[in-house]
Scaffold this motif. Structure first.
Motif, mmCIF file in Angstrom:
data_model
loop_
_atom_site.group_PDB
_atom_site.id
_atom_site.type_symbol
_atom_site.label_atom_id
_atom_site.label_comp_id
_atom_site.label_asym_id
_atom_site.label_seq_id
_atom_site.Cartn_x
_atom_site.Cartn_y
_atom_site.Cartn_z
ATOM 1 N N VAL A 9 0.845 -1.196 0.000
ATOM 2 C CA VAL A 9 0.000 0.000 0.000
ATOM 3 C C VAL A 9 0.882 1.249 0.000
ATOM 4 C CG1 VAL A 9 -1.794 1.250 1.285
ATOM 5 C CG2 VAL A 9 -1.761 -1.254 1.295
ATOM 6 N N HIS A 56 -3.314 4.190 8.298
ATOM 7 C CA HIS A 56 -4.248 3.071 8.143
ATOM 8 C C HIS A 56 -5.489 3.315 9.007
ATOM 9 C CE1 HIS A 56 -5.067 -1.349 7.557
ATOM 10 N NE2 HIS A 56 -5.797 -1.115 8.642
ATOM 11 N N PHE A 102 -7.633 -0.868 3.610
ATOM 12 C CA PHE A 102 -6.353 -0.836 2.894
ATOM 13 C C PHE A 102 -6.509 -1.340 1.470
ATOM 14 C CE2 PHE A 102 -6.174 -5.178 4.419
ATOM 15 C CZ PHE A 102 -5.394 -5.871 3.505
#
Length: 171
Positions: free
Chosen positions: A109, A142, A152
């Protein structure tokens, strides 16, 4: 205040895709929820952070303790913030992360490696500014995503970024 651990809800629960509501950090129910969030985090040894929507509350409240992770550098320790907001980012890159609400799956990510976040401490309502880097910065981002109804997986650039995981760890 001592909190009570709660169950972590899993995707596709509708709270995980809803934008959380701002809270009064001095309200007794918010202080109690902050304690529950922290108690739940402490009971999830492979998890470095949780957001209130993950325990069934659509409130802008996060708990983070990234210090146990070997990649943590800033190590702010246990931290609970009400109404947190990102106010600065720097040094972007891609890192692997997972989520307690999506066990068994991780992904690469894109996140900032340095952040500044502002919020309020539950109980006193004191305004605080946190500067974090490395793993802790990614973990906080997050959790902020959870408050905006994002998982995510919503940030994954493509299917080749997905990975199976044998354990779950938030951020």
């Amino acid at each position: 205040m001592r909190g009570t651990p709660r169950d972590v809800i899993g995707a596709p629960h509708p709270l995980l895709s809803a934008v959380a509501e701002p809270v009064d950090p001095t309200a007794p129910e918010v202080v109690a929820a902050a304690a529950d969030l922290l108690a739940t985090l402490r009971g999830e040894p492979a998890t470095a952070g949780l957001a209130a929507p993950q325990i069934g509350l659509s409130w802008r409240l996060i708990a983070v303790d990234a210090g146990r992770h070997p990649e943590a550098r800033s190590r702010a320790g246990e931290l609970v913030l009400a109404n947190p907001r990102l106010s600065g980012t720097a040094r972007w890159g891609e890192w692997r992360e997972g989520c307690a609400s999506i066990p068994g799956l991780t992904a690469d990510v894109p996140r900032a490696a340095r952040i500044t976040v502002r919020g309020h401490l539950p109980g006193t309502g004191e305004a605080v500014t946190i500067e974090a880097d490395a793993f802790e910065a990614r973990c906080i981002q997050h959790q902020l995503d959870h408050l905006d109804g994002l998982l995510f997986l919503d940030r994954v650039p493509g299917v080749l970024s997905l990975h199976r995981s044998l354990h779950s760890c938030d951020a």
